[in-house]
Design a protein around this motif. Sequence first.
Motif, PDB file in Angstrom:
ATOM      1  N   TRP A 124     -53.337  -0.008  -0.898  1.00  0.00           N
ATOM      2  CA  TRP A 124     -52.678   0.329  -2.375  1.00  0.00           C
ATOM      3  C   TRP A 124     -52.032  -1.233  -2.798  1.00  0.00           C
ATOM      4  CZ3 TRP A 124     -52.319   4.741  -5.380  1.00  0.00           C
ATOM      5  CH2 TRP A 124     -52.744   5.849  -4.908  1.00  0.00           C
ATOM      6  N   PHE A 125     -52.125  -1.371  -4.092  1.00  0.00           N
ATOM      7  CA  PHE A 125     -51.475  -2.552  -4.665  1.00  0.00           C
ATOM      8  C   PHE A 125     -50.514  -2.289  -5.540  1.00  0.00           C
ATOM      9  CE2 PHE A 125     -55.966  -3.608  -3.304  1.00  0.00           C
ATOM     10  CZ  PHE A 125     -55.574  -5.234  -2.883  1.00  0.00           C
ATOM     11  N   PHE A 126     -49.567  -3.263  -5.733  1.00  0.00           N
ATOM     12  CA  PHE A 126     -48.557  -3.435  -6.644  1.00  0.00           C
ATOM     13  C   PHE A 126     -48.962  -4.212  -7.680  1.00  0.00           C
ATOM     14  CE2 PHE A 126     -44.496  -5.360  -8.461  1.00  0.00           C
ATOM     15  CZ  PHE A 126     -44.175  -4.362  -8.998  1.00  0.00           C
ATOM     16  N   PRO A 127     -49.120  -3.948  -8.968  1.00  0.00           N
ATOM     17  CA  PRO A 127     -49.676  -5.079  -9.789  1.00  0.00           C
ATOM     18  C   PRO A 127     -48.660  -6.137 -10.038  1.00  0.00           C
ATOM     19  CG  PRO A 127     -48.966  -3.036 -11.132  1.00  0.00           C
ATOM     20  CD  PRO A 127     -48.740  -2.834  -9.744  1.00  0.00           C
ATOM     21  N   LEU A 128     -48.291  -7.190  -9.334  1.00  0.00           N
ATOM     22  CA  LEU A 128     -47.399  -8.044  -9.466  1.00  0.00           C
ATOM     23  C   LEU A 128     -47.665  -8.930 -10.553  1.00  0.00           C
ATOM     24  CD1 LEU A 128     -44.644  -9.263  -8.020  1.00  0.00           C
ATOM     25  CD2 LEU A 128     -46.281 -10.608  -6.678  1.00  0.00           C
ATOM     26  N   THR A 129     -48.835  -9.101 -10.799  1.00  0.00           N
ATOM     27  CA  THR A 129     -49.007  -9.949 -12.041  1.00  0.00           C
ATOM     28  C   THR A 129     -48.686  -9.610 -13.367  1.00  0.00           C
ATOM     29  OG1 THR A 129     -51.331  -9.355 -11.966  1.00  0.00           O
ATOM     30  CG2 THR A 129     -51.167 -11.260 -10.849  1.00  0.00           C
ATOM     31  N   LYS A 130     -48.833  -8.220 -13.407  1.00  0.00           N
ATOM     32  CA  LYS A 130     -48.206  -7.606 -14.957  1.00  0.00           C
ATOM     33  C   LYS A 130     -46.937  -7.750 -15.031  1.00  0.00           C
ATOM     34  CE  LYS A 130     -52.349  -5.835 -15.741  1.00  0.00           C
ATOM     35  NZ  LYS A 130     -52.687  -4.498 -15.508  1.00  0.00           N
ATOM     36  N   TYR A 131     -46.019  -8.387 -13.785  1.00  0.00           N
ATOM     37  CA  TYR A 131     -44.530  -8.557 -13.879  1.00  0.00           C
ATOM     38  C   TYR A 131     -44.331 -10.021 -14.157  1.00  0.00           C
ATOM     39  CZ  TYR A 131     -44.231  -3.481 -13.181  1.00  0.00           C
ATOM     40  OH  TYR A 131     -44.479  -2.078 -12.985  1.00  0.00           O
ATOM     41  N   LYS A 132     -45.418 -10.935 -14.317  1.00  0.00           N
ATOM     42  CA  LYS A 132     -45.144 -12.148 -14.356  1.00  0.00           C
ATOM     43  C   LYS A 132     -44.067 -12.565 -15.539  1.00  0.00           C
ATOM     44  CE  LYS A 132     -47.495 -16.835 -14.820  1.00  0.00           C
ATOM     45  NZ  LYS A 132     -48.996 -17.262 -14.688  1.00  0.00           N
ATOM     46  N   GLU A 133     -44.275 -12.084 -16.736  1.00  0.00           N
ATOM     47  CA  GLU A 133     -43.605 -12.550 -17.782  1.00  0.00           C
ATOM     48  C   GLU A 133     -42.176 -11.707 -17.730  1.00  0.00           C
ATOM     49  OE1 GLU A 133     -44.519 -14.745 -19.908  1.00  0.00           O
ATOM     50  OE2 GLU A 133     -46.430 -14.855 -18.897  1.00  0.00           O
ATOM     51  N   ALA A 134     -41.946 -10.753 -17.061  1.00  0.00           N
ATOM     52  CA  ALA A 134     -40.715 -10.249 -16.853  1.00  0.00           C
ATOM     53  C   ALA A 134     -39.927 -10.975 -15.929  1.00  0.00           C
ATOM     54  CB  ALA A 134     -40.934  -8.543 -16.365  1.00  0.00           C
ATOM     55  N   LEU A 135     -40.698 -11.504 -15.102  1.00  0.00           N
ATOM     56  CA  LEU A 135     -39.945 -12.258 -13.849  1.00  0.00           C
ATOM     57  C   LEU A 135     -39.508 -13.714 -14.538  1.00  0.00           C
ATOM     58  CD1 LEU A 135     -42.239 -11.850 -10.917  1.00  0.00           C
ATOM     59  CD2 LEU A 135     -39.667 -11.012 -10.965  1.00  0.00           C
ATOM     60  N   LEU A 136     -40.292 -14.314 -15.079  1.00  0.00           N
ATOM     61  CA  LEU A 136     -40.023 -15.634 -15.879  1.00  0.00           C
ATOM     62  C   LEU A 136     -38.843 -15.475 -16.902  1.00  0.00           C
ATOM     63  CD1 LEU A 136     -43.467 -16.950 -16.305  1.00  0.00           C
ATOM     64  CD2 LEU A 136     -41.729 -17.858 -14.648  1.00  0.00           C
ATOM     65  N   LYS A 137     -38.958 -14.348 -17.419  1.00  0.00           N
ATOM     66  CA  LYS A 137     -37.650 -14.142 -18.502  1.00  0.00           C
ATOM     67  C   LYS A 137     -36.374 -14.003 -17.724  1.00  0.00           C
ATOM     68  CE  LYS A 137     -36.696 -11.196 -22.522  1.00  0.00           C
ATOM     69  NZ  LYS A 137     -35.503 -10.436 -22.428  1.00  0.00           N
ATOM     70  N   ARG A 140     -40.017 -20.362  -9.266  1.00  0.00           N
ATOM     71  CA  ARG A 140     -40.496 -20.302 -10.789  1.00  0.00           C
ATOM     72  C   ARG A 140     -41.878 -20.975 -10.564  1.00  0.00           C
ATOM     73  NH1 ARG A 140     -37.948 -19.815 -15.541  1.00  0.00           N
ATOM     74  NH2 ARG A 140     -39.746 -20.656 -16.340  1.00  0.00           N
ATOM     75  N   ASP A 141     -41.996 -21.947  -9.549  1.00  0.00           N
ATOM     76  CA  ASP A 141     -43.396 -22.523  -9.415  1.00  0.00           C
ATOM     77  C   ASP A 141     -44.426 -21.707  -8.838  1.00  0.00           C
ATOM     78  OD1 ASP A 141     -42.416 -24.889 -10.546  1.00  0.00           O
ATOM     79  OD2 ASP A 141     -42.054 -26.031  -8.669  1.00  0.00           O
ATOM     80  N   TRP A 142     -43.990 -20.844  -7.945  1.00  0.00           N
ATOM     81  CA  TRP A 142     -44.808 -19.759  -7.273  1.00  0.00           C
ATOM     82  C   TRP A 142     -45.264 -18.720  -8.135  1.00  0.00           C
ATOM     83  CZ3 TRP A 142     -46.536 -19.418  -2.225  1.00  0.00           C
ATOM     84  CH2 TRP A 142     -47.155 -18.395  -2.022  1.00  0.00           C
ATOM     85  N   VAL A 143     -44.355 -18.107  -9.240  1.00  0.00           N
ATOM     86  CA  VAL A 143     -44.516 -17.142 -10.095  1.00  0.00           C
ATOM     87  C   VAL A 143     -45.478 -17.935 -11.326  1.00  0.00           C
ATOM     88  CG1 VAL A 143     -43.686 -15.751 -11.818  1.00  0.00           C
ATOM     89  CG2 VAL A 143     -42.515 -15.921  -9.703  1.00  0.00           C
ATOM     90  N   GLU A 144     -45.242 -18.903 -11.586  1.00  0.00           N
ATOM     91  CA  GLU A 144     -46.279 -19.452 -12.609  1.00  0.00           C
ATOM     92  C   GLU A 144     -47.664 -19.836 -12.022  1.00  0.00           C
ATOM     93  OE1 GLU A 144     -43.906 -22.815 -13.837  1.00  0.00           O
ATOM     94  OE2 GLU A 144     -42.818 -21.797 -15.169  1.00  0.00           O
ATOM     95  N   ASN A 145     -47.855 -20.361 -10.758  1.00  0.00           N
ATOM     96  CA  ASN A 145     -49.083 -20.931 -10.210  1.00  0.00           C
ATOM     97  C   ASN A 145     -49.653 -20.051  -9.253  1.00  0.00           C
ATOM     98  OD1 ASN A 145     -48.743 -23.105 -11.907  1.00  0.00           O
ATOM     99  ND2 ASN A 145     -47.138 -23.701 -10.582  1.00  0.00           N
ATOM    100  N   HIS A 146     -48.860 -19.165  -8.529  1.00  0.00           N
ATOM    101  CA  HIS A 146     -49.704 -18.592  -7.340  1.00  0.00           C
ATOM    102  C   HIS A 146     -49.431 -16.885  -7.339  1.00  0.00           C
ATOM    103  CE1 HIS A 146     -50.021 -22.301  -5.179  1.00  0.00           C
ATOM    104  NE2 HIS A 146     -48.669 -22.671  -5.539  1.00  0.00           N
ATOM    105  N   LEU A 147     -49.113 -16.469  -8.238  1.00  0.00           N
ATOM    106  CA  LEU A 147     -48.954 -14.903  -8.215  1.00  0.00           C
ATOM    107  C   LEU A 147     -50.222 -14.191  -8.263  1.00  0.00           C
ATOM    108  CD1 LEU A 147     -46.062 -13.570  -8.520  1.00  0.00           C
ATOM    109  CD2 LEU A 147     -46.694 -13.149 -10.690  1.00  0.00           C
ATOM    110  N   GLU A 148     -50.292 -13.368  -7.319  1.00  0.00           N
ATOM    111  CA  GLU A 148     -51.307 -12.280  -7.027  1.00  0.00           C
ATOM    112  C   GLU A 148     -50.814 -10.808  -7.007  1.00  0.00           C
ATOM    113  OE1 GLU A 148     -53.362 -13.402  -3.642  1.00  0.00           O
ATOM    114  OE2 GLU A 148     -54.389 -15.216  -4.610  1.00  0.00           O
ATOM    115  N   ASP A 149     -51.551 -10.014  -7.443  1.00  0.00           N
ATOM    116  CA  ASP A 149     -51.083  -8.583  -7.114  1.00  0.00           C
ATOM    117  C   ASP A 149     -50.964  -8.342  -5.656  1.00  0.00           C
ATOM    118  OD1 ASP A 149     -51.363  -7.888  -9.611  1.00  0.00           O
ATOM    119  OD2 ASP A 149     -53.105  -6.512  -9.616  1.00  0.00           O
TER     120      ASP A 149
END
Length: 663
Positions: free
Chosen positions: A220-233, A252-261
Amino acid sequence: MRLARLQPLRGVQVKPLQRLTRPTWICPSCQPNGVASRRRWNSSAQTKEKPFYVTTPIFYVNAAPHIGHLYCTVLADVVKRWQQINGREAFLCTGTDEHGMKIQRAAAKEGMDPKSFCDLNSDKFRSLTHDADISNDFFIRTTDPDHKDAVSQFWLQLKHSLPSQLGLYKGSHEGWYCVSDECFYPEDLVQPSIVPQTGKKIMINVESENEVEWVKEETWFFPLTKYKEALLKFYDENPEWVKPANRMQEVRDWVENHLEDLSVTRPVSRLNWGVSDPEDPSQTIYVWVDALINYITKAGYGSKWRTSTEDMGIWPADLQIIGKDILRFHAIYWPALLIALGLPPAKGILCHNHWTMSNRKMSKSLGNVVNPVFALQRWDIDPLRYFLMRNGNFSRDMSYSNDIIAAIYTKELQANIGNLFYRIAKPKASAAWSTKGAVETSNSGAFKSLDMIKDQEDYKHFFSLESLLARTADGVSREMVDYNTSGAIREVFELLRETNRFITDTQPWVLAKQNETLSPLLLNWTIYRSAEALRIAGILLQPIMPSKMKRLLDEMGVQPDRRTVAYAKPNADDAYGTGSEKKTNFDRANKHLTLFPPTVSGDVSDAEVLRDFKSHLGTTAPKSKMNQMVELLAMEARMGEEQVAKLLATEIPIEQASPRASD
């Protein structure tokens, strides 16, 4: 709904799930002017300030506790106690992380079933909290039934209460998995390496440099990439959410450049030691999802509340203290999971570095791993707490050294605090002063007559302590806003050092013998201002050295209800002090009963200290059995039976240290 399947698991009525919206949060401590809101997150039941809630990570039980575990836990305890002496109710949660592949393999290696293995090692961490005088309110184990129930409820909310594009989905996953770190790493953070001892070629991740293996599985996956903008905000709105600032930038660098589900289950065929998916027994919930939920388990999630519209009790945590190696899990995965369910993240994360041994990485092969239980017994509880809080920092790795501890113990504890305490509060029986007499003189108003000489050059040194007395508590408070215990200790050290200088300059022993008109008044003034410095320092150091400062304040006659920061101001307490009585000075004549008694030299290794101790009480000691027993009884009286037994049971470390010069 499918949630009904969970009811037999809990034995209580479970409320129907609702689709959740994700509100916008601003961390109260980051609001304009730094004024924190006194309202609980979306809790209409809020009528008073939420208790302060601080957490440590829950520690893996695959190995015994080390000095880093002790440091992190003491830091959390100091933060909690600081809140308490500021008049705020506070709670501390710590515990052990007992699921996952790392534990499963470690138990198998020891030939034990996982639960028995966890029981054995979890007790070591629980015992350490007791030995270090940690005032934790909760000690959670991820194998506890209430926690497993909370994980199941959180999991089902992720599955069923979110829009399909934002909730869990099933798929196939392959990638580089690190058992030691219990996580996958992206391709750009993996590189080849060679095991020095064997020459074996392996793949490692560049973050922790632990081995990774290629894994392919249905999960099972959690769609972490869908929460990228929410995290950065969220990070934008709370720019100081992670301290120090460089760690916030890493996040911030990790979320902007390495985020995966995020793959959030493992096939039970590969991992069976964990919490199973309540609806799919072929899958085990990812250990980090399981572990992170512990922070809300003890806050009442699952048993008292499940949404932000309810009274969430002590959640959100005001501070979560973590090591730098688990920053990503706490500052990316954890807030994303909470945001998904409309729950507020913690108000702040404090990320500390690691401890080295004399600036060398601690390693069993080098024989330089510090046993925290033995360290507490060697240096005593409060002095070790003091050292850890004094030398701890958030900008670089920290060095543990017995030489440094010994130097600090002698200079700052024995000389700066202890000597001052005995000179002023417990002087020799022949001394012509007492703190009780000095306080009574102050209460009489007699010191007002000194106003006429304040500006005279010959008397200025009698008033040289005033500005420092007035500002020390504020200085400590400023440092503790950023949880800078080292800075806070520095403020108190400066006050006490200046007080020792003040006594040298004013010479109360000379004043006591003079027949000048002002001499008796100046003597009482000198003792009173010195006692005020001691009293203020004792109050402010309580979170760091609770036992020693309790004794100091007790023996100064400070009432228990007058030991808060509100009283850490000059002239704030008019009801303390003790007389100069001969019987109170028994411990002064016996160095081993003083506030900070003599201790072993810092240039003697832990192994040597332990070896000598065992030899001293063992059959090789050139003493009669009766003398050995008498000494053992004396040690038990000083340290307690349990501590002496632990010390005797401690294994002597194998150290690659040079032998003594006398050997």
